[in-house]
Write a protein that holds these residues in place. Structure first.
Motif, short mmCIF file in Angstrom:
data_model
loop_
_atom_site.label_atom_id
_atom_site.label_comp_id
_atom_site.label_asym_id
_atom_site.label_seq_id
_atom_site.Cartn_x
_atom_site.Cartn_y
_atom_site.Cartn_z
N ASP A 61 0.81 -1.22 0.00
CA ASP A 61 0.00 0.00 0.00
C ASP A 61 0.84 1.27 0.00
OD1 ASP A 61 -2.33 -1.49 -0.01
OD2 ASP A 61 -2.50 -1.49 2.19
N THR A 64 -1.61 -12.54 -1.78
CA THR A 64 -2.79 -12.94 -2.54
C THR A 64 -2.64 -12.41 -3.96
OG1 THR A 64 -4.19 -12.87 -0.58
CG2 THR A 64 -5.31 -12.72 -2.70
N VAL A 65 -3.07 -13.19 -4.93
CA VAL A 65 -3.01 -12.78 -6.33
C VAL A 65 -4.16 -11.83 -6.63
CG1 VAL A 65 -3.24 -13.59 -8.72
CG2 VAL A 65 -1.83 -14.87 -7.08
N ASP A 66 -3.82 -10.71 -7.28
CA ASP A 66 -4.83 -9.75 -7.72
C ASP A 66 -5.27 -10.04 -9.15
OD1 ASP A 66 -4.68 -8.27 -5.32
OD2 ASP A 66 -2.94 -7.15 -6.08
N ARG A 67 -4.29 -10.30 -10.02
CA ARG A 67 -4.63 -10.54 -11.43
C ARG A 67 -3.41 -11.02 -12.20
NH1 ARG A 67 -3.22 -6.11 -14.90
NH2 ARG A 67 -2.50 -4.30 -13.73
N ARG A 91 0.18 -9.86 -10.62
CA ARG A 91 0.22 -8.77 -9.65
C ARG A 91 -0.36 -9.34 -8.35
NH1 ARG A 91 -1.62 -2.49 -9.68
NH2 ARG A 91 -1.85 -2.32 -7.41
N CYS A 92 0.34 -9.11 -7.26
CA CYS A 92 -0.06 -9.63 -5.96
C CYS A 92 0.03 -8.53 -4.91
CB CYS A 92 0.85 -10.78 -5.55
SG CYS A 92 0.93 -12.14 -6.72
N HIS A 93 -0.62 -8.74 -3.78
CA HIS A 93 -0.45 -7.84 -2.64
C HIS A 93 -0.19 -8.66 -1.38
CE1 HIS A 93 -4.81 -8.67 -2.28
NE2 HIS A 93 -4.60 -8.51 -0.98
N THR A 127 -0.36 -9.98 2.43
CA THR A 127 -1.41 -10.13 3.44
C THR A 127 -0.82 -10.40 4.82
OG1 THR A 127 -1.61 -12.50 2.94
CG2 THR A 127 -3.09 -10.98 1.75
N LEU A 166 -6.98 -4.00 -16.88
CA LEU A 166 -6.93 -5.27 -16.16
C LEU A 166 -6.61 -6.46 -17.05
CD1 LEU A 166 -9.92 -4.85 -13.68
CD2 LEU A 166 -7.50 -4.32 -13.33
#
Length: 157
Positions: A31, A76-79, A105-107, A109, A150
């Motif tokens: 973030d 976690t995978v975003d896309r 792309r991941c973020h 957790t 996306l």
């Protein structure tokens, strides 16, 4: 880099011949506009977390596994960001390989970045505007991950 047992078994049958492999790469963005990077033990260069799929493994699950194995970060995978066939390469032992790479792309957790296996020398978060030099393909992965579109990028010849 530890070679998975299934690849060692294949190499017993095919020797050093070209092996087509499913590869995965992660652009993990937090973030604070930072990207998660690893400094590879095999060549000392900084890179995005990456790896290969195990037989029967789903790509999104595999990249989450690889991120954690290499960095201790849960993600976690975003896309899906990018799909491309990489050029053939040869390892010092003579093994030839070519990867079909899926970049996600991941973020994060959870977890605190640290060296979590023998494949990395260093791990850390870096600002998108001030990070170590990466391979140009990895810079494209980051750029694609930051796009509002996306749809994944499909590389053409």
């Amino acid at each position: 880099m530890t070679t998975p047992k299934f690849i060692l078994a294949l190499r017993e049958k095919i020797g050093h011949d070209l092996l087509w492999m499913p590869g995965i790469t992660a652009v993990v963005l937090d973030d604070s506009s930072q990207v998660l990077l690893v400094r590879r033990a095999d060549d000392g260069r900084w890179s995005l977390p990456a790896g290969i799929l195990e037989p029967g493994e789903q790509p999104a699950e595999a990249i989450v596994r690889e991120i954690h194995e290499e960095t201790a970060v849960h993600a976690t995978v975003d896309r899906l960001v990018r799909v491309e066939s990489l050029p053939p390469t040869a390892y010092p032992n003579g093994d030839q390989v070519q990867y079909l790479d899926l970049c996600f792309r991941c973020h994060p957790t959870g977890g605190t970045p640290r060296v979590n296996d023998d494949e990395s020398l260093e791990v850390g978060w870096f600002p998108l505007t001030d990070h170590p030099k990466l391979h140009p393909r990895e810079e494209l992965c980051i750029s694609n991950a930051l796009e509002d579109n996306l749809a994944p990028v499909f590389t053409t010849s």
